[in-house]
Design a protein around this motif. Sequence first.
Motif, short mmCIF file in Angstrom:
data_model
loop_
_atom_site.label_atom_id
_atom_site.label_comp_id
_atom_site.label_asym_id
_atom_site.label_seq_id
_atom_site.Cartn_x
_atom_site.Cartn_y
_atom_site.Cartn_z
N LEU A 1 -26.33 -54.67 -81.62
CA LEU A 1 -26.00 -54.27 -80.44
C LEU A 1 -24.57 -54.91 -80.19
CD1 LEU A 1 -27.54 -53.48 -78.11
CD2 LEU A 1 -27.71 -55.74 -77.31
N SER A 2 -24.18 -56.05 -80.61
CA SER A 2 -23.03 -56.44 -80.44
C SER A 2 -21.78 -55.56 -80.89
CB SER A 2 -22.74 -58.00 -80.73
OG SER A 2 -23.46 -58.77 -80.07
N LEU A 3 -22.03 -55.34 -82.14
CA LEU A 3 -20.98 -54.51 -82.95
C LEU A 3 -20.92 -53.28 -82.32
CD1 LEU A 3 -21.61 -55.42 -86.59
CD2 LEU A 3 -19.74 -56.19 -85.13
N TYR A 4 -21.92 -52.55 -81.81
CA TYR A 4 -21.81 -51.25 -81.28
C TYR A 4 -21.29 -51.28 -79.92
CZ TYR A 4 -23.37 -46.34 -80.25
OH TYR A 4 -23.24 -45.06 -79.85
N LEU A 5 -22.06 -52.04 -78.92
CA LEU A 5 -21.58 -51.93 -77.53
C LEU A 5 -20.29 -52.65 -77.24
CD1 LEU A 5 -25.09 -52.26 -75.83
CD2 LEU A 5 -23.72 -50.37 -76.03
N LEU A 6 -20.18 -53.89 -77.86
CA LEU A 6 -19.04 -54.92 -77.38
C LEU A 6 -17.88 -54.79 -78.20
CD1 LEU A 6 -21.16 -57.86 -76.95
CD2 LEU A 6 -20.45 -56.12 -74.97
N GLU A 7 -17.78 -54.41 -79.61
CA GLU A 7 -16.80 -54.32 -80.43
C GLU A 7 -16.47 -52.88 -80.70
OE1 GLU A 7 -15.58 -57.05 -80.83
OE2 GLU A 7 -17.25 -58.35 -80.15
N GLY A 8 -17.23 -52.05 -80.41
CA GLY A 8 -16.85 -50.63 -80.62
C GLY A 8 -17.13 -49.81 -81.91
N GLU B 1 -22.10 -45.69 -88.46
CA GLU B 1 -21.57 -45.59 -89.89
C GLU B 1 -20.90 -46.95 -90.52
OE1 GLU B 1 -19.01 -42.82 -92.91
OE2 GLU B 1 -19.32 -42.12 -90.71
N GLU B 2 -20.05 -47.25 -89.46
CA GLU B 2 -19.48 -48.47 -89.79
C GLU B 2 -19.83 -49.70 -89.91
OE1 GLU B 2 -15.23 -47.37 -87.51
OE2 GLU B 2 -16.55 -47.79 -86.11
N ILE B 3 -21.08 -49.86 -88.81
CA ILE B 3 -21.77 -51.05 -88.92
C ILE B 3 -22.74 -50.95 -90.24
CG2 ILE B 3 -23.88 -52.03 -87.88
CD1 ILE B 3 -22.86 -50.69 -85.10
N GLY B 4 -23.10 -49.73 -90.52
CA GLY B 4 -23.87 -49.58 -91.76
C GLY B 4 -22.95 -50.27 -92.98
N ARG C 1 -34.14 -50.54 -81.02
CA ARG C 1 -34.95 -51.75 -81.06
C ARG C 1 -34.39 -52.88 -80.14
NH1 ARG C 1 -37.58 -51.94 -87.17
NH2 ARG C 1 -38.79 -50.11 -86.91
N ALA C 2 -33.21 -53.09 -80.32
CA ALA C 2 -32.52 -54.23 -79.58
C ALA C 2 -32.52 -53.77 -78.25
CB ALA C 2 -31.11 -54.50 -80.08
N LYS C 3 -32.11 -52.47 -77.89
CA LYS C 3 -31.92 -52.12 -76.57
C LYS C 3 -33.63 -52.17 -75.78
CE LYS C 3 -30.27 -48.00 -76.46
NZ LYS C 3 -29.55 -46.75 -76.10
N ARG C 4 -34.25 -51.81 -76.49
CA ARG C 4 -35.68 -52.01 -75.92
C ARG C 4 -36.08 -53.59 -75.66
NH1 ARG C 4 -39.20 -50.67 -80.09
NH2 ARG C 4 -38.06 -48.45 -80.07
N LYS C 5 -35.96 -54.35 -76.66
CA LYS C 5 -36.08 -55.94 -76.42
C LYS C 5 -35.15 -56.37 -75.53
CE LYS C 5 -38.19 -59.49 -78.04
NZ LYS C 5 -39.54 -59.88 -77.81
N THR D 1 -30.84 -47.59 -90.25
CA THR D 1 -31.29 -48.84 -89.99
C THR D 1 -30.39 -49.36 -88.92
OG1 THR D 1 -31.84 -49.20 -92.31
CG2 THR D 1 -31.50 -50.98 -90.90
N SER D 2 -29.10 -49.03 -88.70
CA SER D 2 -28.28 -49.41 -87.98
C SER D 2 -28.65 -48.78 -86.47
CB SER D 2 -26.79 -49.16 -88.15
OG SER D 2 -26.15 -49.35 -86.78
N ARG D 3 -28.78 -47.73 -86.44
CA ARG D 3 -29.50 -46.84 -85.28
C ARG D 3 -30.64 -47.64 -84.82
NH1 ARG D 3 -26.31 -42.47 -84.28
NH2 ARG D 3 -25.25 -41.33 -85.97
N THR D 4 -31.60 -47.72 -85.72
CA THR D 4 -32.89 -48.10 -85.27
C THR D 4 -32.93 -49.35 -84.76
OG1 THR D 4 -34.03 -46.83 -86.99
CG2 THR D 4 -35.29 -48.68 -86.12
#
Length: 186
Positions: free
Chosen positions: A140-147, A151-154, A170-174, A163-166
């Motif tokens: 969540l941090s890497l995607y939303l906060l770090e941009g 693919e890069e997260i993976g 899940r992080a957003k839901r939690k 797996t990154s997308r999932t």
Amino acid sequence: MEAAYVDKHYNLVVECKQGSKKACYELYRLYSKAMLNVAFRIVGNVGEAEDILQEAFTDAFNRLKDFRQETTFGLWLKQIVVHRSINLLRKRKLEFVKVEDGHLDNVADEEPWDDDDVQYQVAQIKDAMKLLPEGYRVVLSLYLLEGYDHEEIGQVLNISENTSRTQFLRAKRKLSEILTSRGVIR
């Protein structure tokens, strides 16, 4: 240097490459707070984030001769901080939830999180994010906060893009569940 991106702190980097301790200190002063925040958002511990910050600056200054200024110094340093943070998490034996075959289809059918309809206070979200499992918080941090994109997260985390997308979904839901239970959202 026409094609290369010219960093607004270009002269400081040049002086630092030439051995100026004053320039190195100035770069540290300019970037340390932001880089500490990056590390903290990933590892979730101030002490560890401070260690990562020191190690990242040591790495950066030792490898400064390799920095060709094709990007900004800040972005280059941020990559070092992110990689060091991820390596620390790996040392903690971070285990991501494995994606089961076909599971992504089920997740994609769920109702999306509608950011436009919800007003949050930054402090409440940050507190709620601390309660997320590490794998969720990191993605969540890497995607939303770090941009970073999935693919890069993976690549950074050595997981699949799916797996990154999932993990992100899940992080957003939690996070939404945590914020709802705290009465931040209804």
